[in-house]
Write a protein that holds these residues in place. Structure first.
Motif, mmCIF file in Angstrom:
data_model
loop_
_atom_site.group_PDB
_atom_site.id
_atom_site.type_symbol
_atom_site.label_atom_id
_atom_site.label_comp_id
_atom_site.label_asym_id
_atom_site.label_seq_id
_atom_site.Cartn_x
_atom_site.Cartn_y
_atom_site.Cartn_z
ATOM 1 N N TYR A 42 0.870 -1.347 -0.159
ATOM 2 C CA TYR A 42 -0.174 0.617 -0.362
ATOM 3 C C TYR A 42 -0.097 1.490 -0.418
ATOM 4 N N SER A 43 2.214 0.957 0.115
ATOM 5 C CA SER A 43 3.274 2.627 -0.157
ATOM 6 C C SER A 43 2.528 2.980 0.652
ATOM 7 N N ILE A 44 2.196 2.325 2.616
ATOM 8 C CA ILE A 44 2.572 3.619 3.369
ATOM 9 C C ILE A 44 3.628 3.265 4.116
ATOM 10 N N PRO A 45 4.335 4.339 4.858
ATOM 11 C CA PRO A 45 5.444 4.041 5.842
ATOM 12 C C PRO A 45 4.862 4.364 6.998
ATOM 13 N N ILE A 46 5.793 3.618 8.228
ATOM 14 C CA ILE A 46 5.724 3.194 9.638
ATOM 15 C C ILE A 46 6.885 4.066 9.909
ATOM 16 N N THR A 47 6.139 3.740 11.430
ATOM 17 C CA THR A 47 6.981 3.885 11.897
ATOM 18 C C THR A 47 7.917 2.156 13.364
ATOM 19 N N VAL A 48 9.130 2.286 13.499
ATOM 20 C CA VAL A 48 8.877 1.148 13.664
ATOM 21 C C VAL A 48 9.387 1.961 15.516
ATOM 22 N N TYR A 49 9.043 0.698 16.829
ATOM 23 C CA TYR A 49 9.341 0.672 17.677
ATOM 24 C C TYR A 49 10.110 -0.227 18.193
ATOM 25 N N GLY A 50 12.116 -0.315 18.035
ATOM 26 C CA GLY A 50 12.537 -0.703 17.639
ATOM 27 C C GLY A 50 13.021 -1.271 19.240
#
Length: 460
Positions: A94-102
């Motif tokens: 869907y070409s939606i960028p996300i944030t990873v809590y790593g």
């Protein structure tokens, strides 16, 4: 300065702009977070004293002291081995960028996943060094873990994190992270639907709140989602409600929390797929990473530190009384009493401060209230008492009626600007002339309170 100050902000009026607008006039910002914790959870292999007991398919699991937990470990492994890639395929499709809590140690044990995150241009924020509780750590111990997390994160990903979310936080977590110069925003808060500023050591730090409700963790709670349909419906209802607020000119942020080992299961991922299909059919939606929100907020809504420093609860007693002594006419004792109340951030607004003043006035005995009432100016005695809004003939009639009022009750006819504009003046004076003394005493006190609020609204 009075130390009797309540620290929690139940208003938010000083830490947010009165009105915001998202880029391209978007009605809502939908922000997805993927918590990457697999390989960083409690485990004897990681130097911990017990197995993990939090957020898994094993409802009500408890940690096993001094033992590894095969079932728990394999559930977490599923998140890294299968769940992550299923989620990755969905969001890249869907070409939606996300944030990873790593979790830094989890990232270090998952180089292929980190490579994929960077390839997709996902933001990798810090979720701490290990996925453990911080509540029992000393401040020194926790700060050392924070510093180690930032350094390991830098070594694993190539850059230090700009965002931070502890999750299993202590009361010290936010302020300890505020001390780290590389962090642009912190997400250890669930207090709002918009970012807000948090002041630590006289410096503003951006808080981008997270969510525990629009979060797949509720699949792993006793009271939570038991099917994908429930998750989809909850996300859709959240989106629809906030989108409607955006259409009315009050755009908000919808945070959605995900976990590889939870939403990554095939029986749950479809609910997320349905939700992505739904929101992509709607116009005026912004899909930022958290760092995008942070950059936008820092640029467009910087904190007004000058106003913050001059707030009511920051004043000394002398300055507070000098500034507010005449909000209640001849009522410096009210300002002094209000200063000594348990004031907090919610009292740094006209409404909040007015409430504090009224508490002192209403709590005073009859004699003090009467002294204030009888010493108060009557209608038309001040130059700003609406004389230009009434004809000369009606003013003379009103003044004569006010004389009768004073002779009857022993105090002057008092009327706020709001009530002056709301009612027919001559009819109102005649109406109150026919009241009894007790009723008019209470009405006079009420008018004094209204006038005080009008002063504060113009003054602050």
């Amino acid at each position: 300065m009075n130390t009797n100050r309540y620290p929690r902000d139940l208003s938010g009026k000083f830490c947010q702009p009165k009105q915001i607008e998202w880029p391209n006039s978007a009605k809502i910002a939908v922000q997805f977070v993927l918590n990457y914790e697999e390989g960083g959870e409690n485990c004897l292999l990681h130097g911990d004293a017990q197995s993990e007991g939090f957020l898994s398919e094993i409802i009500n699991a408890v940690p096993w002291p001094n033992q590894r937990h095969w079932n728990m470990e394999s559930i977490y492994e599923y998140g890294a081995r299968a769940g992550f890639w299923r989620i990755y395929d969905l969001f890249t499709h869907y070409s939606i960028p996300i944030t990873v809590y790593g979790i830094a140690t989890a990232l270090a044990r998952s180089p292929e996943q980190v490579h994929a995150m960077k390839l997709a241009d996902w933001e990798i924020a810090s979720h701490g060094l290990k996925w453990i509780d911080h509540k029992d750590l000393s401040q020194h111990e926790e700060e050392e873990l924070i510093k180690k997390a930032i350094e390991l994160h830098r070594c694993v990903t190539g850059t230090p994190p700009k965002g931070w979310y502890t999750g299993r936080a202590s009361m010290n977590s936010v302020e300890l992270v505020c001390k780290q110069e590389t962090i642009d925003y912190i997400s250890d808060s669930y207090a709002d639907d918009l970012p807000y500023w948090y002041i630590y050591r006289d410096k503003p730090h951006l808080i981008i709140p997270y969510t525990l409700d629009a979060n797949d963790m509720r699949f792993a709670n006793v009271q939570g989602f038991n099917s994908g349909d429930q998750f989809f419906t909850y996300l859709k209802d959240s989106f629809d409600s906030l989108y409607r607020e955006g259409e009315k000119g009050n755009p908000k942020m919808l945070s959605i929390g995900l976990h590889c080992r939870i939403i990554g299961r095939p029986g749950r991922i479809e609910s997320l797929n349905k939700f992505l299909l739904y929101i992509q059919s709607i116009k005026d939606v912004w899909y930022p990473r958290r760092i995008d929100i942070s950059d936008y907020w820092h640029t467009n809504y910087p904190f007004d530190m000058e106003t913050w420093r001059s707030r009511a609860t920051a004043l000394s007693e002398q300055a507070f009384i000098a500034k507010f002594s005449n909000i209640f006419e001849n009522g410096s004792w009210i300002a002094k009493g209000a200063f000594n109340l348990e004031l907090g951030p919610s009292h740094n607004t006209p409404i909040g401060l007015h409430n504090a003043f009224c508490r002192i006035f209403r709590g005073a005995n009859y004699i003090k209230q009467k002294q204030l009432l009888t010493a108060h100016s009557g209608l038309f005695e001040n130059s700003n008492d609406f004389g230009n809004q009434i004809s000369t003939q009606d003013m003379e009639k009103a003044k004569n009626l006010c004389i009768k009022y004073y002779k009857k009750f022993g105090f002057k006819f008092i009327l706020s600007e709001a009530d002056f504009l709301k009612f027919d003046l001559l009819a109102k004076i005649n109406e109150r002339l026919n009241s009894d003394h007790e009723t008019e005493f209470l009405e006079g006190c009420c008018q004094i309170e209204k006038i005080a609020l009008e002063k504060l609204l113009k003054f602050m």
